[in-house]
Enzyme design. Structure first.
Site, PDB file in Angstrom:
ATOM      1  N   HIS A 147       1.167   5.791   2.617  1.00 52.55           N
ATOM      2  CA  HIS A 147       1.856   4.901   1.679  1.00 52.55           C
ATOM      3  C   HIS A 147       1.288   5.043   0.263  1.00 52.55           C
ATOM      4  O   HIS A 147       0.155   5.501   0.067  1.00 52.55           O
ATOM      5  CB  HIS A 147       1.719   3.446   2.136  1.00 52.55           C
ATOM      6  N   GLU A 166      -1.636   0.118  10.777  1.00 50.29           N
ATOM      7  CA  GLU A 166      -3.030   0.272  10.373  1.00 50.29           C
ATOM      8  C   GLU A 166      -3.960  -0.098  11.524  1.00 50.29           C
ATOM      9  O   GLU A 166      -3.613  -0.896  12.404  1.00 50.29           O
ATOM     10  CB  GLU A 166      -3.303  -0.629   9.156  1.00 50.29           C
TER      11      GLU A 166
END
Length: 228
Positions: free
Chosen positions: A9, A82
């Site tokens: 990202h 994550e």
């Protein structure tokens, strides 16, 4: 061969000083949105059969920059989320570097389990399992993008290289960077790691023209023909 494009990202306000982890509501910064747009431009010439993302906002927003112009749906997959940093989530990295566990994470990550969180080994297991699953979904000629997080990407790359997880800190995954892995029947091949350039994938015909090894190996003789 199935081709996986792994994108980290773009930047957020927390990237760098704070371990954002799974903190909700962490969006791309202006710089991060620029990185996402640049990523979309760099891979504009590449056919994509699917765009997959960690469910966290910063990844979904990055993936949407790629998918939007193509009319593709971003498909969230929790297995690319994550690492669960537990009690470390939201804490400054300078503070975490004083914790005894920090050295374990750096030197012996396969033994690291975060307080009230996930182990790095479990994180790698679920992320690699997700890759194998998506490889099957898109098929042997498929090309797909996964937008995820630094440690997740590094763990997938370590697996593709045949490296023990204890070596995954040697791999870098910067915000907005791209890593490309091709999964053949016998083994994965790393095409790019932490790349910020324009991407054009070699076609199957180009690979064959370069002298494909037909002696039982899926590795090209002489290292391959390149993508000129």
């Amino acid at each position: 061969m199935t081709t996986l494009l792994l994108a980290r990202h773009g930047l957020t306000a927390l990237t760098g000083p704070v371990l954002a982890g799974r903190t909700p509501g962490v969006h791309l910064s202006d710089a991060g949105r620029d990185q996402a747009a640049a990523l979309a431009g760099r891979i504009a010439a590449v056919r994509l059969d699917a765009v997959v993302s960690s469910p966290l906002e910063r990844c979904v927003e990055t993936a949407q920059a790629v998918a939007g112009a193509r009319g593709l749906e971003v498909r969230a997959d929790d297995r690319f989320v994550e690492c669960g940093y537990g009690g470390w989530t939201g804490r400054p990295l300078k503070e975490l570097a004083q914790e005894p566990l920090w050295q374990v994470v750096q030197a012996h990550p396969s033994a690291a389990t975060f307080p009230e969180g996930e182990s790095l080994a479990d994180m790698q297991h679920r992320a690699v399992a997700a890759v194998r699953d998506w490889n099957q979904r898109v098929g042997e000629k498929g090309v797909y993008l996964v937008c995820s997080h630094g440690d997740v990407i590094k763990a997938i790359v370590a697996d593709a290289l045949g490296l023990h997880l204890d070596h995954f800190q040697r791999i870098t995954a910067d915000p907005g960077a791209l890593t490309v892995i091709r999964y053949a029947p016998l083994r994965p091949f790393i095409l790019r790691v932490n790349d910020m350039g324009e991407l054009r994938l070699p076609e199957d015909s180009e690979e064959k023209d370069g002298g494909e090894n037909i002696t039982g190996s899926d590795a090209a003789v002489g290292g391959g023909p390149g993508t000129t």
